[in-house]
Design a protein around this motif. Sequence first.
Motif, PDB file in Angstrom:
ATOM      1  N   GLN A 140    -118.710  27.950  67.349  1.00 32.21           N
ATOM      2  CA  GLN A 140    -118.400  29.284  66.837  1.00 32.21           C
ATOM      3  C   GLN A 140    -117.002  29.307  66.223  1.00 32.21           C
ATOM      4  O   GLN A 140    -116.121  28.530  66.603  1.00 32.21           O
ATOM      5  CB  GLN A 140    -118.465  30.315  67.966  1.00 32.21           C
ATOM      6  N   ILE A 178    -133.907  33.717  65.846  1.00 29.33           N
ATOM      7  CA  ILE A 178    -132.924  33.132  64.931  1.00 29.33           C
ATOM      8  C   ILE A 178    -133.414  33.128  63.494  1.00 29.33           C
ATOM      9  O   ILE A 178    -132.617  33.181  62.553  1.00 29.33           O
ATOM     10  CB  ILE A 178    -132.533  31.703  65.363  1.00 29.33           C
ATOM     11  N   VAL A 191    -124.582  35.406  73.335  1.00 28.31           N
ATOM     12  CA  VAL A 191    -124.011  35.320  71.988  1.00 28.31           C
ATOM     13  C   VAL A 191    -124.514  36.465  71.124  1.00 28.31           C
ATOM     14  O   VAL A 191    -125.705  36.802  71.171  1.00 28.31           O
ATOM     15  CB  VAL A 191    -124.424  33.978  71.313  1.00 28.31           C
ATOM     16  N   PHE A 197    -125.604  36.537  68.090  1.00 32.70           N
ATOM     17  CA  PHE A 197    -125.975  35.427  67.221  1.00 32.70           C
ATOM     18  C   PHE A 197    -125.772  35.745  65.735  1.00 32.70           C
ATOM     19  O   PHE A 197    -125.159  34.961  65.001  1.00 32.70           O
ATOM     20  CB  PHE A 197    -127.428  35.024  67.481  1.00 32.70           C
ATOM     21  N   ILE A 213    -137.081  32.275  70.904  1.00 34.66           N
ATOM     22  CA  ILE A 213    -135.775  31.995  70.290  1.00 34.66           C
ATOM     23  C   ILE A 213    -135.957  31.724  68.803  1.00 34.66           C
ATOM     24  O   ILE A 213    -135.184  32.200  67.963  1.00 34.66           O
ATOM     25  CB  ILE A 213    -135.080  30.805  70.976  1.00 34.66           C
ATOM     26  N   MET A 223    -130.851  24.805  63.846  1.00 34.90           N
ATOM     27  CA  MET A 223    -130.695  25.025  65.286  1.00 34.90           C
ATOM     28  C   MET A 223    -131.832  24.355  66.038  1.00 34.90           C
ATOM     29  O   MET A 223    -133.011  24.634  65.795  1.00 34.90           O
ATOM     30  CB  MET A 223    -130.664  26.521  65.611  1.00 34.90           C
ATOM     31  N   SER A 233    -128.065  28.399  75.643  1.00 34.10           N
ATOM     32  CA  SER A 233    -129.160  29.294  76.036  1.00 34.10           C
ATOM     33  C   SER A 233    -130.506  28.596  75.993  1.00 34.10           C
ATOM     34  O   SER A 233    -130.810  27.873  75.045  1.00 34.10           O
ATOM     35  CB  SER A 233    -129.187  30.508  75.108  1.00 34.10           C
ATOM     36  N   LEU A 254    -129.935  33.930  75.249  1.00 28.56           N
ATOM     37  CA  LEU A 254    -129.251  33.890  73.957  1.00 28.56           C
ATOM     38  C   LEU A 254    -128.672  35.257  73.612  1.00 28.56           C
ATOM     39  O   LEU A 254    -127.516  35.365  73.177  1.00 28.56           O
ATOM     40  CB  LEU A 254    -130.224  33.426  72.865  1.00 28.56           C
ATOM     41  N   HIS A 313    -124.604  28.482  70.745  1.00 31.03           N
ATOM     42  CA  HIS A 313    -125.525  29.468  71.282  1.00 31.03           C
ATOM     43  C   HIS A 313    -125.447  29.569  72.805  1.00 31.03           C
ATOM     44  O   HIS A 313    -126.379  30.045  73.472  1.00 31.03           O
ATOM     45  CB  HIS A 313    -126.965  29.196  70.830  1.00 31.03           C
TER      46      HIS A 313
END
Length: 295
Positions: A203, A34, A246, A248, A30, A23, A236, A242, A233
């Motif tokens: 997604q 993640i 989402v 995530f 962030i 990512m 974002s 984010l 995402h």
Amino acid sequence: MSNMPESVRQPRPDVKCWLTLYMIVNDPEIAKYICEIEDVWPFVDLEYIGKMKRQSHVESWKSHHRMEDVSLIREAVPDAHLLVRVNPLNETSGREIDEVIARGADTIMVPMFHDIDTLSRFYDLLDDRVEVLPLFETAGAIRMLPEAIERLPIEALHIGLNDLHLDLGLTWMFECISEGYLEEAAAALRAAGTRFGIGGIAQVGKGVLNAECVLREHVRLGSNATILSRSFHGFSKTKNELVENVDFSSEVEKLRFVFAESSQMSPESLEENRNEMRQKTQEIVRSMTQSHKTS
């Protein structure tokens, strides 16, 4: 997801049923968020030389990351696997690579080469200090890939679709897959046991071409890595965005669930999916072409 296969919860036991995700990020919060998920790599993108000229007419990621972002992300997630893309080979590549390594990159992605000699010069500059992830994204690079994995110490690589489809004169990036341009390269990679990834992914249930169809092609070709697209995402720019845009961890889990399920499909079923993807891609390309004519 209560029916998640056990193999998806474990460290990758087999390249056929585990998906590594990259990512692009330069926000420390962030990155921390993640990287709570296994094998999601933060990806700092320093490439800018020539990219705007190549992709100015394409809706694609153009980086504004800076060298300082490598340190920011490294400090934020000291235990994560940090991927950094540098610029195409140029007179400053040695200094750029030295600084990226000093700032803590684990893997360096090297882009935009057309021949083995250029890629070999990258390997010389890196000198076994970190993992190299060559980005095969030109027609010349794809043609010479089977020879490259024989001659160079390539342990893993990524195949980029944005620049590749432009270099091949195609209308849309997924034509690189659907029209068979990666077949010989993927066969050579499977035969050599070389790890590789392809392009980016949206997604599950989203995207002009749904992610399920694309993931099945990853399995058929032998890919086990991909880049999370900006749409994945929700475009974002902050952790708060984010979290709002989402779920995530759930969306990553869905991707890996589909990938694990696809790895259990028969060759015949994967071939059916390949034909379906080709038909859908051709329909999308026809629509894009017609739209360009009328605009």
